[in-house]
Design an enzyme around this catalytic site. Structure first.
Site, PDB file in Angstrom:
ATOM      1  N   GLY A   1      17.851 -13.541  60.444  1.00 15.11           N
ATOM      2  CA  GLY A   1      16.777 -12.792  59.530  1.00 15.11           C
ATOM      3  C   GLY A   1      17.057 -11.215  59.368  1.00 15.11           C
ATOM      4  O   GLY A   1      18.046 -10.659  60.108  1.00 15.11           O
TER       5      GLY A   1
ATOM      6  N   VAL B   1      15.322  -8.722  60.649  1.00 11.49           N
ATOM      7  CA  VAL B   1      15.237  -8.016  61.997  1.00 11.49           C
ATOM      8  C   VAL B   1      16.136  -8.521  62.981  1.00 11.49           C
ATOM      9  O   VAL B   1      16.742  -7.905  63.757  1.00 11.49           O
ATOM     10  CB  VAL B   1      13.724  -8.383  62.619  1.00 11.49           C
ATOM     11  CG1 VAL B   1      13.775  -7.683  63.980  1.00 11.49           C
ATOM     12  CG2 VAL B   1      12.803  -7.572  61.581  1.00 11.49           C
TER      13      VAL B   1
ATOM     14  N   ARG C   1      18.414 -24.837  58.969  1.00 13.18           N
ATOM     15  CA  ARG C   1      18.781 -24.345  57.574  1.00 13.18           C
ATOM     16  C   ARG C   1      20.318 -23.399  57.695  1.00 13.18           C
ATOM     17  O   ARG C   1      21.185 -23.526  57.128  1.00 13.18           O
ATOM     18  CB  ARG C   1      17.922 -23.557  56.791  1.00 13.18           C
ATOM     19  CG  ARG C   1      18.439 -23.151  55.408  1.00 13.18           C
ATOM     20  CD  ARG C   1      17.169 -22.706  54.642  1.00 13.18           C
ATOM     21  NE  ARG C   1      16.853 -21.577  55.522  1.00 13.18           N
ATOM     22  CZ  ARG C   1      15.550 -21.214  55.793  1.00 13.18           C
ATOM     23  NH1 ARG C   1      14.824 -22.453  56.101  1.00 13.18           N
ATOM     24  NH2 ARG C   1      15.193 -20.250  56.453  1.00 13.18           N
ATOM     25  N   SER C   2      20.149 -22.804  58.883  1.00 11.39           N
ATOM     26  CA  SER C   2      21.276 -21.668  58.949  1.00 11.39           C
ATOM     27  C   SER C   2      22.260 -22.088  60.071  1.00 11.39           C
ATOM     28  O   SER C   2      23.306 -21.384  60.140  1.00 11.39           O
ATOM     29  CB  SER C   2      20.712 -20.455  59.659  1.00 11.39           C
ATOM     30  OG  SER C   2      19.649 -19.598  58.547  1.00 11.39           O
TER      31      SER C   2
ATOM     32  N   CYS D   1       4.292  -4.001  63.993  1.00 15.51           N
ATOM     33  CA  CYS D   1       5.046  -2.662  63.388  1.00 15.51           C
ATOM     34  C   CYS D   1       4.163  -1.465  63.083  1.00 15.51           C
ATOM     35  O   CYS D   1       4.102  -0.510  63.560  1.00 15.51           O
ATOM     36  CB  CYS D   1       5.859  -2.869  62.261  1.00 15.51           C
ATOM     37  SG  CYS D   1       5.140  -3.768  60.687  1.00 15.51           S
TER      38      CYS D   1
ATOM     39  N   SER E   1       9.424  -4.063  52.851  1.00 15.34           N
ATOM     40  CA  SER E   1       9.967  -4.939  53.915  1.00 15.34           C
ATOM     41  C   SER E   1       9.149  -5.379  55.152  1.00 15.34           C
ATOM     42  O   SER E   1       9.637  -6.159  55.576  1.00 15.34           O
ATOM     43  CB  SER E   1      11.001  -3.790  54.475  1.00 15.34           C
ATOM     44  OG  SER E   1      10.446  -2.513  55.193  1.00 15.34           O
ATOM     45  N   GLY E   2       7.978  -4.970  55.101  1.00 12.75           N
ATOM     46  CA  GLY E   2       7.206  -5.661  56.175  1.00 12.75           C
ATOM     47  C   GLY E   2       6.919  -7.234  55.918  1.00 12.75           C
ATOM     48  O   GLY E   2       6.493  -7.972  56.673  1.00 12.75           O
TER      49      GLY E   2
ATOM     50  N   ARG F   1      -0.639  -2.281  51.378  1.00 12.04           N
ATOM     51  CA  ARG F   1       0.754  -2.262  50.790  1.00 12.04           C
ATOM     52  C   ARG F   1       1.064  -1.471  49.765  1.00 12.04           C
ATOM     53  O   ARG F   1       0.184  -1.366  48.641  1.00 12.04           O
ATOM     54  CB  ARG F   1       0.938  -4.020  50.632  1.00 12.04           C
ATOM     55  CG  ARG F   1       2.415  -4.382  50.346  1.00 12.04           C
ATOM     56  CD  ARG F   1       3.355  -4.192  51.566  1.00 12.04           C
ATOM     57  NE  ARG F   1       2.981  -5.526  52.135  1.00 12.04           N
ATOM     58  CZ  ARG F   1       3.128  -5.667  53.713  1.00 12.04           C
ATOM     59  NH1 ARG F   1       3.969  -4.828  54.193  1.00 12.04           N
ATOM     60  NH2 ARG F   1       2.716  -6.858  54.413  1.00 12.04           N
TER      61      ARG F   1
ATOM     62  N   HIS G   1       6.890   2.257  57.131  1.00 13.38           N
ATOM     63  CA  HIS G   1       5.512   2.468  57.170  1.00 13.38           C
ATOM     64  C   HIS G   1       5.082   3.767  57.279  1.00 13.38           C
ATOM     65  O   HIS G   1       5.672   4.612  58.296  1.00 13.38           O
ATOM     66  CB  HIS G   1       4.938   1.470  57.890  1.00 13.38           C
ATOM     67  CG  HIS G   1       4.886  -0.097  57.704  1.00 13.38           C
ATOM     68  ND1 HIS G   1       5.507  -0.525  56.931  1.00 13.38           N
ATOM     69  CD2 HIS G   1       4.637  -1.071  58.698  1.00 13.38           C
ATOM     70  CE1 HIS G   1       5.608  -1.783  56.857  1.00 13.38           C
ATOM     71  NE2 HIS G   1       5.135  -2.037  57.981  1.00 13.38           N
TER      72      HIS G   1
ATOM     73  N   ASN H   1       9.902   0.406  59.909  1.00 10.57           N
ATOM     74  CA  ASN H   1       8.948  -0.488  60.407  1.00 10.57           C
ATOM     75  C   ASN H   1      10.044  -1.518  60.799  1.00 10.57           C
ATOM     76  O   ASN H   1       9.848  -2.501  61.615  1.00 10.57           O
ATOM     77  CB  ASN H   1       8.236  -0.958  59.117  1.00 10.57           C
ATOM     78  CG  ASN H   1       8.677  -1.515  58.199  1.00 10.57           C
ATOM     79  OD1 ASN H   1       9.226  -0.497  57.281  1.00 10.57           O
ATOM     80  ND2 ASN H   1       8.830  -2.688  57.631  1.00 10.57           N
TER      81      ASN H   1
END
Length: 337
Positions: free
Chosen positions: A12, A14, A39-40, A128, A158-159, A234, A241, A314
């Site tokens: 992912g 992060v 899946r990965s 975050c 991106s959050g 948002r 952020h 963030n």
């Protein structure tokens, strides 16, 4: 010592940053494992210039793991963290699932490192938006005891993950081309718009994201008397952020004193020169582990109030950096024993 470590959610956004930081910061380990969903599983990730296989996140994957850093959805963390703890693995968890569990410490290393040492297998990293705010609050709370915080957040797409990023880019293109676009993540268009709701309805008109900021702040400081009034929004910004923060303290802190306190706090950078147009902006703060503070000024509406502007990446301090710092804290403590 933590000889064998694992990154959970390694593929992912992060998780990718965590891999990068472990390499950059020369995190000590003998062996490393990368875990993700079915899946990965079977794909590869790059770490320190080498390709490593991604293994499926299953209970037995933790049989030989000493320390895991996880960045997964809440429902995944709810399942895998107990698997790890049962196998004597310490987990630093990025999800929201364990944060308010009274048995799980919620840690920002610059604020409450001692809490991490009292863990029972799981250590949680805050939301975050909370992380950057409490880091900014820390020196003021130590100097003058904060009574109340009013915060409005300007949270980047991106959050909301990779899909949130796609919504911003593709929605903006569609808007400019006068075309329709079906948003994946957001209930309303984010392109050229603001959405004053992050999370679900939670408590007396506040959203789940807002209540996280209330409860997590009080838990991190160990002080339920701190009053927090948040509004989370948002905004059409890709990363970082921003927060407009007003604090009221028991003891008056002047602007000059606040600026000195901020500058002396590890993890904070002060950028504050309004006449020259110098203050933190998302475009300048992305990719940096620091929390940036500017626009420091006295609150005109109360005697012991300070207002300031706070910006942080963030995905870094708000997520990956804080988790890695907690892991480093655990390694340091283990080495000292």
């Amino acid at each position: 010592m933590f000889e064998t470590i694992a990154i959970v959610g390694a593929t992912g956004a992060v998780g990718t940053l965590i891999r990068q930081m472990l390499a950059e910061r020369d995190f000590p380990y003998q062996r490393i494992k990368f875990l993700a969903s079915a899946r990965s599983a079977g794909t590869t990730v790059e770490f320190k210039g080498e390709k490593h296989p991604v293994e499926e996140l299953l209970p037995d994957a933790f049989n030989d793991i000493d320390l895991a850093i996880g960045s997964t959805p809440d429902e995944v963390a709810a399942e895998f963290c107990p698997w790890a703890v049962e196998r004597n693995c310490v987990v630093v968890d990025e999800s929201g699932y364990w944060r308010m569990d009274p048995k799980v410490p919620l840690v920002v290393p610059e604020i409450n490192p001692e809490a991490a040492l009292a863990h029972q297998g799981i250590i949680s990293s805050p939301n975050c938006s909370t992380t950057q705010m409490v880091l900014a609050m820390k020196p003021l709370h130590d100097a003058g005891k904060i009574r109340r915080v009013i915060v409005s957040t300007y949270q980047a797409t991106s959050g909301a993950g990779v899909a949130g990023q796609r919504d911003l880019e593709r929605g903006s293109r569609a808007f400019l081309d006068a075309e329709d676009y079906e948003y994946e993540t957001f209930a309303h268009p984010i392109a050229f718009n603001l959405i004053p709701q992050i999370g679900s309805h939670k408590h007396e008109g506040y959203t789940s994201e807002e209540m996280k900021m209330v409860y997590e702040t009080q838990k991190i400081f160990g002080d339920d008397s701190i009053k927090v009034c948040p509004t989370c929004v948002r905004v059409p910004v890709s990363n970082c952020h921003s927060e407009s923060i007003l604090v009221e303290t028991e003891k008056k802190i002047t602007v000059d004193q606040a600026r000195e306190l901020f500058a002396a706090t590890p993890g904070i950078k002060v950028v504050d020169d309004l006449p020259s147009g110098s203050y933190p902006m998302p475009k300048d703060c992305a990719g940096d582990d620091a929390t940036f503070i500017g626009r420091i000024r006295e609150d005109l509406s109360c005697d012991n109030g300070l207002a300031f502007w706070c910006v942080s990446d963030n995905l870094r301090k708000g997520a990956a950096t804080n988790a890695v710092q907690i892991a480093e804290l655990m390694v340091k403590n283990a080495a000292a024993v």
